[in-house]
Structure formats: C-alpha cells, structure tokens
Write a protein that holds these residues in place. Structure first.
Motif, PDB file in Angstrom:
ATOM      1  N   GLN A  87      35.535 -46.168-124.708  1.00  0.00           N
ATOM      2  CA  GLN A  87      35.574 -44.853-125.373  1.00  0.00           C
ATOM      3  C   GLN A  87      35.663 -43.743-124.333  1.00  0.00           C
ATOM      4  O   GLN A  87      34.660 -43.421-123.699  1.00  0.00           O
ATOM      5  N   PRO A  88      36.851 -43.159-124.155  1.00  0.00           N
ATOM      6  CA  PRO A  88      36.979 -42.091-123.155  1.00  0.00           C
ATOM      7  C   PRO A  88      36.348 -40.794-123.662  1.00  0.00           C
ATOM      8  O   PRO A  88      36.746 -40.288-124.698  1.00  0.00           O
ATOM      9  N   GLU A  89      35.386 -40.311-122.924  1.00  0.00           N
ATOM     10  CA  GLU A  89      34.773 -39.012-123.233  1.00  0.00           C
ATOM     11  C   GLU A  89      35.350 -37.928-122.311  1.00  0.00           C
ATOM     12  O   GLU A  89      34.973 -36.769-122.408  1.00  0.00           O
ATOM     13  N   VAL A 148      41.403 -48.964-115.872  1.00  0.00           N
ATOM     14  CA  VAL A 148      41.487 -48.074-117.041  1.00  0.00           C
ATOM     15  C   VAL A 148      42.783 -47.262-116.953  1.00  0.00           C
ATOM     16  O   VAL A 148      43.525 -47.118-117.928  1.00  0.00           O
ATOM     17  N   GLY A 149      43.085 -46.794-115.746  1.00  0.00           N
ATOM     18  CA  GLY A 149      44.317 -46.034-115.528  1.00  0.00           C
ATOM     19  C   GLY A 149      45.552 -46.838-115.905  1.00  0.00           C
ATOM     20  O   GLY A 149      46.503 -46.280-116.473  1.00  0.00           O
ATOM     21  N   LEU A 150      45.533 -48.136-115.635  1.00  0.00           N
ATOM     22  CA  LEU A 150      46.705 -48.969-115.930  1.00  0.00           C
ATOM     23  C   LEU A 150      46.942 -49.129-117.427  1.00  0.00           C
ATOM     24  O   LEU A 150      47.975 -49.637-117.851  1.00  0.00           O
ATOM     25  N   ASN A 151      45.972 -48.725-118.228  1.00  0.00           N
ATOM     26  CA  ASN A 151      46.159 -48.714-119.685  1.00  0.00           C
ATOM     27  C   ASN A 151      46.603 -47.347-120.188  1.00  0.00           C
ATOM     28  O   ASN A 151      46.673 -47.114-121.395  1.00  0.00           O
ATOM     29  N   GLY A 152      46.841 -46.425-119.246  1.00  0.00           N
ATOM     30  CA  GLY A 152      47.278 -45.091-119.654  1.00  0.00           C
ATOM     31  C   GLY A 152      46.136 -44.151-119.995  1.00  0.00           C
ATOM     32  O   GLY A 152      46.340 -43.114-120.614  1.00  0.00           O
ATOM     33  N   HIS A 203      41.026 -50.109-127.690  1.00  0.00           N
ATOM     34  CA  HIS A 203      41.223 -51.364-126.974  1.00  0.00           C
ATOM     35  C   HIS A 203      42.082 -51.078-125.749  1.00  0.00           C
ATOM     36  O   HIS A 203      43.026 -50.286-125.827  1.00  0.00           O
ATOM     37  N   MET A 204      41.742 -51.699-124.631  1.00  0.00           N
ATOM     38  CA  MET A 204      42.554 -51.533-123.404  1.00  0.00           C
ATOM     39  C   MET A 204      42.798 -52.919-122.832  1.00  0.00           C
ATOM     40  O   MET A 204      41.912 -53.513-122.197  1.00  0.00           O
ATOM     41  N   SER A 205      43.997 -53.421-123.084  1.00  0.00           N
ATOM     42  CA  SER A 205      44.254 -54.849-122.834  1.00  0.00           C
ATOM     43  C   SER A 205      44.129 -55.232-121.353  1.00  0.00           C
ATOM     44  O   SER A 205      43.639 -56.315-121.038  1.00  0.00           O
ATOM     45  N   LYS A 206      44.534 -54.337-120.467  1.00  0.00           N
ATOM     46  CA  LYS A 206      44.463 -54.726-119.041  1.00  0.00           C
ATOM     47  C   LYS A 206      43.008 -54.782-118.566  1.00  0.00           C
ATOM     48  O   LYS A 206      42.652 -55.617-117.729  1.00  0.00           O
ATOM     49  N   ALA A 207      42.196 -53.909-119.115  1.00  0.00           N
ATOM     50  CA  ALA A 207      40.769 -53.963-118.770  1.00  0.00           C
ATOM     51  C   ALA A 207      40.161 -55.246-119.335  1.00  0.00           C
ATOM     52  O   ALA A 207      39.378 -55.932-118.661  1.00  0.00           O
TER      53      ALA A 207
END
Ligand code: F0G
Length: 445
Positions: free
Chosen positions: A122-124, A381-385, A104-108
């Motif tokens: 899902q980061p590949e 996505v970056g803002l979620n780390g 889960h990525m809350s900012k996205a």
C-alpha cells in the motif's frame, strides 16, 4: 461535561481522563493519551464508506481520511452535514489518503517467493506531501484548529515537516520544524522551506530535536503535531482502514510497517483493537515492525537482546526501567542511531509503550534489516512502477526476512505499508549505477 469523545491515559492503573479540548500530549502523571469514543459505531457504516468512494462532489468523501470520519469523530459533528465538515475538518482539498489503497506488485511477490495474490503493498507516498504523515496531520491540525492554535510545532526526519508545513500553510497557521542539523537530505527538507515553515536546526539527532520541540511548544504556545499527539494517531488509523476495506474487511494475516517513532504501529494497533471490539473484524492481523539495523531499539528490546529480557506491554505493566537502562546504555556507549534510511533513524521511539500495546494485542513481531536490503526493497517496488523511499523498502525486505525465519508462512496474506515517496534523488541514481546491486540497471554509453 464530556461528550462522546474524550481523552484517556493509556496506563490502566492510572486511567486519568480529560475533555477532548485538552492539548497536553500526556496525562498529569506523564503517561500517553488515547482518544476514546463512548459510542460503538454500527458496522452498517461499511456500506456508507463504500458509497462515499463515489464522492459526489464532497472533498470529505474524496479524502481517504475523512471518508472514515464517523470512526474519528473527535470533533463530535454531524458527519453527514457538509456545512459542519467544512467548518471543522482540515483537508487539502480531499487529497489526503485519496490515492492510497493496497496493490499487487508481481515483481515484489516474485522476489519474496510469495504468491502474487497474497501480497499487497500500500503506497502512502502518493499523499499530497509525499508520505503517510498526511493521514495523521489532517486530524492533528483539525484538533489544532478546533482549539484555536496559531502555531503548530514538530520535530522531524523530513516527512513530518513537509506534511505539517503543507497543512499549516493551507490553514494560515505558523509552523516551526525542529530538525537534527546536517542529518536530513535536502530533498526531504525542501518542502518545509517551500511551505514557509520556520526551520530550527538542532545540534543533535532526531531524539534531541523532539525533546527541544516539545519544550518549545509548551513554553511558547505551540501545538505539537508529532505522533505523540493522540489526534495524529486517529488519522493514521485510516491506513489499515483502507487496506481492510479493499480486502472486504477480511483480515490479512500480517500488516507490516517500517518502525521509527512507532506512531504507525500504535495507530494500526488502536485501529485493530477498536474494529475487533466492535465486531467489525473477526481475526486480528499480526503487526510486524521492521527496524533498520542501525536504529533497532524496538527490535533489541522486544527480542531480549538487552539484558536478556523480552520487553512486553505486559497488560499495562511494561518494564519501563528496562527501557531507561537501554537508553542510558546507548548514551554511555555513545551509540547514536545510524542508517542511510534517515526517515527511521530514531533511537528513542516516542510511542514505544503504545507500540508494545499494539504488538501484544496482535501477537506482533519485530526484526531488523540492513541498509542494502532496504535499498533492494525500494528498488523492486520501483520495478512495478511504484515509487517509494528507502525506509519504506523495509516493509518489503522485512517480509522476506520473516519468511526465511518461517514466522511469515508462504500461504499467509500480507499487507506491507510503503510509507513514503522517494525524496532523495541520488539514492536510486547511486543504486542503479552500481552493477553489484541486485536490481541495478546501470546506465549504458
Ligand atoms: N517511513 C517513513 C517514510 C517515515 O518518514 C517515518 C517517520 C517512518 C517510516 C517511521 O514511522 O515513526 O510511525 O514508526 N518519519 C518521521 C518524520 C519521524 O519526522 O518524518 P513511525
């Protein structure tokens, strides 16, 4: 004699079959091939896969690809025998697919206006060479090793070359990489050089590089590892396998991919067809393929933007002449694929027919997004780390666009695949330096 696994032409009117050792990527009539298995795997394997997440020292359990080896067993080995696994299966010490699962990525989610519980990304990109390619490359190189290939060959917009170079180096094979000269960012190519691949610069775009690499593989004893190779598709099935496993095999409503050569679309479709046929899933998720506006072949043809006909698999009778006329039109008008997301700068998706089959089976959709939208997707996505590259941003903003069009509904459960890690160092730097960009945090002085 054929064992459990064999190759079969995807064209239902043709259906030619070949033994698993075959290395041609097409049947004798020029159609694409599928890896097929005669036996239906028992759904009790779901528990076996779960247990293997505690790897107990086995790299083949640690690997997010080979953890599912019973569903990709084209080597026809005893999957519980570590001796046989070690002898046949190619792995970078269990690292391919190991770190990949949906998050889960809350900012996205906030950006998309979807509940955080319903959005999974899902980061590949955390694969060893930095992209989803390692999933399919592990299996393609396994087949290459099985038939005794000395050299693997590919065309690439960057990520394929890194993955092929990495596995070739690890297996002591040679690797030739065909690239469109001047169109690939150095960061995308540096790994292939680092791993000792032979770079061949082609005067043209990716589509030209692929053609030349296929010719060279055929004429000079090379083994093709692009996604036209059916064994690549087998490994890439583990991307949806992992997503589904983490969702307790409860299908989401959507699985979303950026679209380039359509290997991912094809493999996701094949995975879902198999799981549904075996009764492992009851609901078929819909696939959404997001093209870049500047390289929109699938979206154009699927949505009837060329000659007004909506191109479909049509139960195995696709209008291939429409595709040829579209390509002729691109050539005649001098229209070359153009996007800053060079990973998906592809005009002639080599897997288009398998892609159409996947969309038909899943009632899928295709659309386009702009370069600046993809940059926003990448940045949120970056803002979620989490780190992903520009092409992967398409999976995020594609969802936004499809929600706006009310194709994806607010309550739908969505899995978006973030296909690769950032390799173009200047893309985020330039994005954040420009205060006009939605998620920019410009430097202070
Ligand atoms: N995302 C990334 C990061 C990619 O590198 C690619 C393809 C795609 C998406 C498109 O996936 O082809 O399965 O539709 N890159 C290839 C390469 C072509 O050479 O690295 P697809």
């Amino acid at each position: 004699m054929q064992g459990d696994a064999y190759l079969k032409c995807i064209d239902p009117q043709c259906g030619l079959e070949y033994p698993i050792e075959n290395t041609n990527v097409q049947c004798d009539k020029g159609h694409m091939l599928d890896v097929k298995y005669k036996n239906k795997p028992s759904s009790s394997l779901k528990e076996v896969f779960y247990k293997r997440r505690n790897s107990e020292g086995s790299i083949f359990n640690e690997s997010g690809v080979w953890r599912f080896r019973d569903l990709l067993n084209f080597c026809q080995i005893d999957t519980e025998s570590m001796e046989e696994c070690s002898k046949y299966l190619v792995s970078l010490d269990g690292s391919e697919g190991r770190q990949s699962k949906p998050y889960h990525m809350s900012k996205a989610a906030e950006f998309l206006g979807i509940s955080n519980d319903n959005l999974w990304l899902q980061p590949e990109g955390y694969n060893p060479s930095g992209s989803f390619k390692d999933n399919g490359m592990a299996t393609a190189v396994t087949h290459a090793k099985m038939i005794g290939a000395k050299k693997i060959v590919c065309a690439s917009t960057g990520n394929t070359s890194a993955s092929a170079g990495m596995f070739a180096a690890n297996e002591g094979m040679n690797c030739d990489v065909y690239i469109p000269a001047g169109q690939i960012a150095p960061g995308k190519l540096s790994q292939a050089y680092q791993f000792g691949a032979q770079i061949v610069e082609v005067d043209g775009n990716f589509d030209d590089a692929l053609k030349q690499s296929l010719d060279d593989a055929q004429n000079h004893d090379g083994y093709t590892v692009n996604s036209v190779n059916p064994f690549r598709i087998e490994g890439q099935k583990t991307i949806p396998f992992r997503a589904l496993e983490y969702l307790n095999w409860e299908s989401p409503d959507w699985i979303v991919y950026p679209g380039g050569a359509l290997g991912n679309t094809s493999s996701c479709g094949k995975a879902l067809m198999e799981l549904y046929e075996w009764g492992w899933i009851k609901k078929i998720p819909r696939i959404a393929v997001i093209n870049s506006e500047g390289a929109s072949t699938l979206s154009d043809l699927y949505n009837g933007k060329f000659e007004g006909e909506e191109l479909r698999w049509n139960k195995g009778n696709p209008n291939t002449e429409l595709i040829s006329r579209y390509y002729d039109h691109l050539d005649k008008e001098g229209l070359r694929p153009k996007t800053k997301a060079t990973a998906i700068q592809i005009g002639r998706p080599a897997n288009i027919l398998k892609g159409l089959r996947a969309l038909e089976f899943t009632n899928g959709v295709s659309t386009t997004v702009s370069d600046s939208e993809m940059l926003d997707g990448m940045s949120v996505v970056g803002l979620n780390g989490f780190d992903c590259e520009m092409a992967s941003g398409a999976s995020v903003v594609g969802v936004k666009k499809l929600m706006k069009e009310e194709i994806i509904k607010k309550d739908d459960v969505v899995v978006g695949i973030l296909t690769g890690r950032q390799k173009d160092a200047m893309i985020p730097v330039d994005y954040h330096r420009n205060p006009e960009n939605k998620f920019a945090i410009p430097p202070k002085n």
